[in-house]
Design a protein around this motif. Structure first.
Motif, PDB file in Angstrom:
ATOM      1  N   ILE B 130      57.955  51.788  88.376  1.00 24.41           N
ATOM      2  CA  ILE B 130      58.766  51.630  89.596  1.00 24.41           C
ATOM      3  C   ILE B 130      59.533  52.930  89.812  1.00 24.41           C
ATOM      4  N   PRO B 131      59.158  53.697  90.814  1.00 27.94           N
ATOM      5  CA  PRO B 131      59.905  54.938  91.049  1.00 27.94           C
ATOM      6  C   PRO B 131      61.313  54.608  91.545  1.00 27.94           C
ATOM      7  N   THR B 157      55.777  44.074  92.667  1.00 29.56           N
ATOM      8  CA  THR B 157      54.711  44.832  92.017  1.00 29.56           C
ATOM      9  C   THR B 157      53.517  43.888  91.926  1.00 29.56           C
ATOM     10  N   LEU B 158      52.414  44.391  91.401  1.00 29.51           N
ATOM     11  CA  LEU B 158      51.216  43.542  91.368  1.00 29.51           C
ATOM     12  C   LEU B 158      50.400  43.836  90.117  1.00 29.51           C
ATOM     13  N   THR B 159      50.964  43.459  88.959  1.00 30.92           N
ATOM     14  CA  THR B 159      50.207  43.685  87.734  1.00 30.92           C
ATOM     15  C   THR B 159      49.926  42.404  86.964  1.00 30.92           C
ATOM     16  N   ASN B 160      50.653  41.351  87.243  1.00 32.66           N
ATOM     17  CA  ASN B 160      50.310  40.113  86.549  1.00 32.66           C
ATOM     18  C   ASN B 160      50.211  38.930  87.508  1.00 32.66           C
ATOM     19  N   LEU B 161      49.764  37.814  86.985  1.00 37.12           N
ATOM     20  CA  LEU B 161      49.470  36.666  87.832  1.00 37.12           C
ATOM     21  C   LEU B 161      50.720  36.128  88.519  1.00 37.12           C
ATOM     22  N   GLU B 162      51.845  36.170  87.798  1.00 36.44           N
ATOM     23  CA  GLU B 162      53.102  35.704  88.381  1.00 36.44           C
ATOM     24  C   GLU B 162      53.419  36.514  89.645  1.00 36.44           C
TER      25      GLU B 162
END
Lengths: 121, 460
Positions: B130-131, B157-162
């Motif tokens: 996260i900049p 953000t978009l890295t996990n299912l949650e």
């Protein structure tokens, strides 16, 4: 008419032709690369198959198969298509239909009879 | 797949104060590959898996497929529940590691519990970068960063299912018609594709002069860029977000580096992922950004192993160590780690970057080093570019060995190239065939062809 996607690839240079299909590798790179859990190697038979319901058509298997024998099947939902050894057939379809009887279906020696894929990729 | 079986969580307590044979941090590609290979070799040893998440397992690369509606929550797992019972794996959900004592061999979790172990695998994956960005109107803070971005409605953000579930719900609840994505990399573009299919307008903001800058070259990026634009997305290159505007706790817009002000009700930050090693005390393990491992996935501390997106492991192409956060290598590393943890000897063998992604109907595969200057010594580039058909094939050769490939449009038989890279095959005798569209096994050097296909009753 239904398009049939061959699961045995025949490569040709002039009069030279060469048939290749899935080798059902022991350390199968396609199984390793599969992000959906669709590509599995059966622990008892050694046969590598793609579960079409789980496959999402990401083509990771195509990216890693050193034989290049996995194809994109775009006829319906996008899925990976490969030789499944015609596991439910008595004689594999490719052998039954080879016009020159170049493909043969044989038992390996008794010890290895039920296991394929000892040659790694 | 949420676990229906939480009782499995506490079938043993650590008040027993026993030492766990194999403790695994991480319940994804590397962790589960390790667990499976440990169990194949050690039928009796206790295996405990800790995961910070609340899902029995799911495929991280598939969260954008979930966003697009291509898979649902029942299909997003890559191992079923039976996998855990068959392999007798004790999985502890919602269990985040806080710290590890690498001398006394125990770790502490966020809930204060203590796990002593004989062998530990760290397969904790990655976490989004996260900049730091200036914000106006937030009240209590002037910048967002990794610690507070979640406090602003509409920033994800978009890295996990949650993350994916939250984005999906936010879109539905707020009837979002326009989404901005900071970062034109793989995650950002797969997300963009999912949203475009739902008829949502997209703005992509990319710091570099083109999208997919790390894996593609200019021609390849151009093909995908034109396709994405024609589908209705705007791409702002050489650009970034300088200032974010917030009202009543929600994002309302932002200002670009070039001065333009944009309206925005949903922003996805997808600028990259770093190894998630935040719980490792500095100095306790050899690390750069990720945990340094050797060819057996051993860290600098005996009986502690690491695998997957959290490591910097052997890179075949540079000969050094590198973080290559891709699924196939996570599985391979996990498998090697598991075998070694169980007391056998298995080399990982190194890896190189590769990726397959289909965007808006255009399949693409890139592998190895794809962005090397053609003027560099010993470098040769074979190229077949057909912009009108969205087709591109580029093969980068160094000292007669393939070191990189980009395929767009026609990806058939891509793996033959990865085999040639992995096995460092001298292709000088077959160079004229290498970039053919119908390139196949028949075109390979005879020795390698034999190595691949010779067997009982087969002659080449």
């Amino acid at each position: 008419m239904v398009d049939i996607l061959p699961r045995v690839l025949v490569e040709e240079i002039g009069y030279n032709s060469f048939a290749i299909q899935c080798r059902h590798c022991s350390d199968a790179p396609c199984v390793e690369a599969c992000i959906s859990g669709a590509m599995q190697k059966n622990k008892n038979t050694g046969v590598v198959t793609c579960n079409e319901d789980k496959c999402v058509g990401c083509w990771s298997c195509i990216m890693v198969c050193p034989y290049g024998v996995i194809k994109r099947d775009l006829s319906g939902k996008k899925i990976a298509s490969k030789c499944d050894l015609c596991i439910d057939e008595e004689i594999p379809v490719c052998v039954q239909n080879c016009p020159n009887e170049a493909l043969k279906f044989m038992d390996k020696d008794a010890k290895e009879k039920n296991l394929v894929g000892n040659k790694g990729g | 797949m949420k676990s229906k079986n939480n009782n499995r969580k506490n079938n043993k307590t650590f008040e027993d104060n026993e030492t766990i044979d194999y403790l695994i941090i991480g319940n994804s590609a590397a962790g589960l590959a390790a667990a499976e290979s440990i169990r194949e070799l050690d039928r009796a040893g206790e295996i405990i898996i800790l995961t910070a998440e609340n899902y029995l397992n799911y495929s991280k690369p598939m969260i954008t497929y979930f966003l697009a509606g291509a898979v649902n929550l029942d299909m997003i797992h890559f191992k079923d529940e039976k996998f855990y019972t068959d392999n007798r794996l004790d999985i502890r959900l919602n269990t985040r590691v806080k710290s590890i004592d690498t001398n006394k061999m125990f770790l502490i979790t966020d809930d204060g519990k203590r796990y002593e172990f004989r062998k530990l695998l760290i397969a904790s994956g990655g976490r989004p970068i996260i900049p730091k960005i200036k914000v106006v109107g937030a009240g209590s803070f002037d910048f967002i960063d990794g610690t507070n971005y979640e406090k602003v409605g509409g920033i994800f953000t978009l890295t996990n299912l949650e993350d994916a579930i939250r984005v999906k719900n936010y879109i539905e609840k707020n009837d979002i018609k326009n989404i901005s994505i900071l970062g034109g990399g793989l995650i950002g573009l797969k997300a963009a594709e999912a949203f475009l299919e739902k008829g949502i307008d997209i703005n992509i903001i990319e710091l570099a002069d083109r999208i997919l800058a790390t894996t593609f070259d200019r021609e390849a990026s151009g093909i995908i860029e034109r396709k994405i634009k024609s589908a209705g997305s705007n791409i702002y290159r050489n650009n970034t977000i300088e200032e974010i505007y917030i009202e009543s706790g929600k994002i309302t817009g932002y200002k670009l580096k070039d001065g333009r002000k944009m309206e925005c009700s949903l922003l996805i930050i997808a600028v990259g992922v770093n190894p998630d090693a935040s719980f490792i005390e500095s100095g306790s393990l050899d690390m750069v950004k990720g945990i340094i491992v050797d060819d057996h996935m051993r860290t600098s501390v005996k009986n502690i192993y690491a695998a997957g997106d959290v490591v910097e492991g052997p890179d075949m192409l540079s000969g050094g160590k590198r973080n290559i956060a891709i699924w196939p290598l996570a599985v391979r590393q996990g498998t090697a780690a598991g075998v070694n943890m169980a007391g056998r000897n298995k080399r990982y063998g190194g890896g190189f970057f590769m990726n397959s992604v289909e965007l808006l109907g255009i399949p693409s595969i890139s592998m190895g080093i794809t962005n090397i200057g053609e003027e560099a010594e010993g470098i040769e580039v074979l190229r077949d570019f057909d912009a009108d058909r969205n087709m591109y094939r580029k093969v980068i050769i160094k000292n007669n060995r393939i070191i990189g490939v980009i395929l767009i449009g026609n990806i058939e038989r891509a793996g033959i190239y990865s085999g040639l890279i992995r096995n460092e095959i001298d292709i000088s005798s077959v160079k004229e065939n290498i970039s053919r569209e119908d390139f196949g096994i028949i075109h390979l050097p005879t020795d390698y062809k034999k190595h691949l296909v010779v067997g009982e009753g087969i002659e080449v």
